[in-house]
Design a protein around this motif. Structure first.
Motif, PDB file in Angstrom:
ATOM      1  N   ARG A  52       0.832  -1.207   0.000  1.00 41.71           N
ATOM      2  CA  ARG A  52       0.000   0.000   0.000  1.00 41.71           C
ATOM      3  C   ARG A  52       0.865   1.254   0.000  1.00 41.71           C
ATOM      4  NH1 ARG A  52      -1.770   3.996   2.791  1.00 41.71           N
ATOM      5  NH2 ARG A  52      -0.476   3.504   4.600  1.00 41.71           N
ATOM      6  N   LEU A  53       1.917   1.243   0.801  1.00 33.42           N
ATOM      7  CA  LEU A  53       2.800   2.402   0.893  1.00 33.42           C
ATOM      8  C   LEU A  53       3.529   2.659  -0.421  1.00 33.42           C
ATOM      9  CD1 LEU A  53       4.322   1.852   4.446  1.00 33.42           C
ATOM     10  CD2 LEU A  53       2.877   3.772   3.736  1.00 33.42           C
ATOM     11  N   VAL A  54       3.922   1.595  -1.110  1.00 29.83           N
ATOM     12  CA  VAL A  54       4.605   1.752  -2.398  1.00 29.83           C
ATOM     13  C   VAL A  54       3.701   2.494  -3.381  1.00 29.83           C
ATOM     14  CG1 VAL A  54       5.496   0.531  -4.427  1.00 29.83           C
ATOM     15  CG2 VAL A  54       6.139  -0.234  -2.134  1.00 29.83           C
ATOM     16  N   ALA A  55       2.458   2.061  -3.465  1.00 29.29           N
ATOM     17  CA  ALA A  55       1.507   2.712  -4.377  1.00 29.29           C
ATOM     18  C   ALA A  55       1.302   4.173  -3.991  1.00 29.29           C
ATOM     19  CB  ALA A  55       0.183   1.964  -4.370  1.00 29.29           C
ATOM     20  N   GLU A  56       1.201   4.421  -2.697  1.00 24.85           N
ATOM     21  CA  GLU A  56       0.981   5.786  -2.218  1.00 24.85           C
ATOM     22  C   GLU A  56       2.176   6.687  -2.499  1.00 24.85           C
ATOM     23  OE1 GLU A  56       1.342   7.285   2.174  1.00 24.85           O
ATOM     24  OE2 GLU A  56      -0.722   6.584   1.892  1.00 24.85           O
ATOM     25  N   LYS A  57       3.359   6.197  -2.180  1.00 23.44           N
ATOM     26  CA  LYS A  57       4.568   7.011  -2.319  1.00 23.44           C
ATOM     27  C   LYS A  57       4.965   7.225  -3.778  1.00 23.44           C
ATOM     28  CE  LYS A  57       6.474   5.611   2.183  1.00 23.44           C
ATOM     29  NZ  LYS A  57       6.775   6.924   2.778  1.00 23.44           N
ATOM     30  N   SER A  58       4.536   6.344  -4.659  1.00 22.99           N
ATOM     31  CA  SER A  58       4.857   6.489  -6.082  1.00 22.99           C
ATOM     32  C   SER A  58       3.725   7.144  -6.859  1.00 22.99           C
ATOM     33  CB  SER A  58       5.171   5.114  -6.693  1.00 22.99           C
ATOM     34  OG  SER A  58       4.000   4.308  -6.748  1.00 22.99           O
ATOM     35  N   ASN A  59       2.687   7.590  -6.142  1.00 26.48           N
ATOM     36  CA  ASN A  59       1.496   8.173  -6.789  1.00 26.48           C
ATOM     37  C   ASN A  59       0.895   7.222  -7.822  1.00 26.48           C
ATOM     38  OD1 ASN A  59       1.579  10.706  -5.392  1.00 26.48           O
ATOM     39  ND2 ASN A  59       3.288  11.308  -6.696  1.00 26.48           N
ATOM     40  N   GLY A  60       0.894   5.948  -7.479  1.00 27.21           N
ATOM     41  CA  GLY A  60       0.286   4.953  -8.348  1.00 27.21           C
ATOM     42  C   GLY A  60       1.154   4.502  -9.507  1.00 27.21           C
ATOM     43  N   GLU A  61       2.370   5.011  -9.572  1.00 25.97           N
ATOM     44  CA  GLU A  61       3.251   4.672 -10.687  1.00 25.97           C
ATOM     45  C   GLU A  61       3.832   3.256 -10.532  1.00 25.97           C
ATOM     46  OE1 GLU A  61       7.407   6.415 -12.438  1.00 25.97           O
ATOM     47  OE2 GLU A  61       5.949   7.869 -11.675  1.00 25.97           O
ATOM     48  N   LEU A  62       3.955   2.795  -9.268  1.00 26.10           N
ATOM     49  CA  LEU A  62       4.513   1.472  -8.996  1.00 26.10           C
ATOM     50  C   LEU A  62       3.546   0.693  -8.120  1.00 26.10           C
ATOM     51  CD1 LEU A  62       6.936  -0.473  -9.256  1.00 26.10           C
ATOM     52  CD2 LEU A  62       7.871   0.571  -7.175  1.00 26.10           C
ATOM     53  N   LYS A  63       3.326  -0.560  -8.485  1.00 29.10           N
ATOM     54  CA  LYS A  63       2.424  -1.431  -7.729  1.00 29.10           C
ATOM     55  C   LYS A  63       3.160  -2.710  -7.348  1.00 29.10           C
ATOM     56  CE  LYS A  63      -1.898  -4.082  -8.182  1.00 29.10           C
ATOM     57  NZ  LYS A  63      -3.002  -4.448  -9.110  1.00 29.10           N
ATOM     58  N   VAL A  64       2.956  -3.159  -6.111  1.00 29.76           N
ATOM     59  CA  VAL A  64       3.493  -4.445  -5.663  1.00 29.76           C
ATOM     60  C   VAL A  64       2.309  -5.394  -5.478  1.00 29.76           C
ATOM     61  CG1 VAL A  64       4.705  -5.697  -3.843  1.00 29.76           C
ATOM     62  CG2 VAL A  64       5.504  -3.430  -4.544  1.00 29.76           C
ATOM     63  N   GLU A  65       2.284  -6.454  -6.250  1.00 31.22           N
ATOM     64  CA  GLU A  65       1.212  -7.448  -6.151  1.00 31.22           C
ATOM     65  C   GLU A  65       1.725  -8.624  -5.319  1.00 31.22           C
ATOM     66  OE1 GLU A  65      -1.897  -9.945  -9.014  1.00 31.22           O
ATOM     67  OE2 GLU A  65      -0.183  -8.892  -9.914  1.00 31.22           O
ATOM     68  N   VAL A  66       1.164  -8.769  -4.127  1.00 28.46           N
ATOM     69  CA  VAL A  66       1.643  -9.784  -3.183  1.00 28.46           C
ATOM     70  C   VAL A  66       0.887 -11.093  -3.372  1.00 28.46           C
ATOM     71  CG1 VAL A  66       2.036 -10.343  -0.761  1.00 28.46           C
ATOM     72  CG2 VAL A  66       2.193  -7.949  -1.530  1.00 28.46           C
TER      73      VAL A  66
END
Length: 339
Positions: A52-66
């Motif tokens: 969630r933090l990755v998506a937030e900090k990258s403004n949606g540019e990067l997503k981590v699918e767990v």
């Protein structure tokens, strides 16, 4: 307007769109993250928070699918090779899983290494750096992760036993070869029994006692098959680190990489602050007593030191068998613990 003029205007507008991305964001990048832990585990919530933090900090540019619980069908023993080849982008790393490909990593930290919970926080930067060194050889970069809680470790027995002498003649369940050899060094019979089989082994008399994390003993219903518990030492808990394939890391732009590293470090700091918690341990102990467990006096200081001496001797032998890296890891960690 002539057709020629329209075509010229179209080309100008098209060029402007390329230069300004025509109002659209940079294409989203998704990293697939393997975790062998079940989604019900507390660590899983921290991994989800990382995503969630990755998506937030990258403004949606990067997503981590767990993918929890091994959802990608990967085997833990193969993760070093899998990441090295870029077959998956990220994984939850745990050094003791990779004994086939990198046996030295299993010698970085061992039970009996610490006798006070606070020592874990002091040694954590040292063992983390050693793991980082080991993973780097496989083309894997580690960026934060989950610091496991430092739980109490105790002996859970059918009879009131709180001494090493009392364990002699008994059969003890343990979770690793290092522990088997440590107890055998002390003249105590021990065998590795998987957690899922531990309850039945105690119920049927295959073993008399279980060496286990006391804080979470109720989650495997040890109170139903053992009646007594005695504290021995704090858990030397190897951290769960977030590893990313260098191939995947190279695909990220500066913004994405910064977001990934910042999110990972934030989760690391949160879980590090939660790792040592005397109130949590006391509350868990009180709860076990309400479940019918008799909490005995802890093993004596002399017994603890005897156990630690045996554990370090076996640990050193393991390190030497693992080669130059193993000796380096053992000497580095123990020298810091002795200071």
């Amino acid at each position: 307007m002539s057709v020629v003029l329209k075509n010229k205007l179209f080309k100008i507008v098209s060029a402007a769109c390329v230069l300004s991305f025509c109002g659209s964001a940079v294409a989203e990048t998704t990293l697939r993250f393997h975790s062998g832990l079940a989604q019900s585990r507390p660590e899983a919530a921290h991994i989800d928070e990382f995503a969630r933090l990755v998506a937030e900090k990258s403004n949606g540019e990067l997503k981590v699918e767990v993918f929890h619980g091994g959802g990608l069908g990967l085997r833990e023993a193969d993760i070093l090779r899998t990441l090295q080849r870029g077959m998956v982008d990220m994984a939850l790393m745990y050094g003791e899983y990779y004994t086939r490909d990198a046996p030295a990593l299993s010698t970085v930290y061992a039970q009996g290494a610490i006798t006070e919970s606070e020592q874990h926080l002091e040694i954590l930067p040292v063992i983390t750096e050693l793991y980082n060194e080991g993973y780097k050889k496989w083309g894997i970069t580690t960026i934060g992760g989950v610091v496991a809680p430092v739980f109490d470790v105790g002996l859970h027995c059918k009879e009131p036993i709180n001494s090493l002498d009392g364990l002699k003649g008994k059969k003890v369940r343990v979770w690793s070869r290092h522990l088997v050899d440590t107890f055998e060094e002390l003249g105590i019979a021990a065998q590795v029994i998987p957690q899922n089989d531990m309850y039945m082994a105690l119920q049927t008399g295959v073993v008399d006692c279980a060496y286990y994390l006391s804080t979470v003993a109720k989650t495997v219903s040890l109170q139903e098959v053992t009646r007594y518990e005695a504290y021995l030492h704090p858990w030397a808990a190897s951290p769960w680190q977030f590893g990313i394939s260098d191939r995947s890391l190279a695909r990220l732009n500066d913004t994405q990489r910064a977001a990934l590293e910042s999110a990972a470090q934030e989760v690391w700091e949160i879980t590090r602050d939660l790792a040592v918690d005397p109130e949590r341990e006391q509350a868990a102990r009180a709860e076990r007593e309400t479940l019918g467990i008799t909490v005995l006096e802890p093993f004596s200081d002399d017994d603890v030191q005897t156990f630690v001496t045996a554990a370090w001797k076996v640990w050193q032998g393991m390190a030497e068998s693992a080669g130059e890296d193993g000796v380096h890891y053992y000497q580095t960690v123990t020298s810091h613990l002795q200071n």
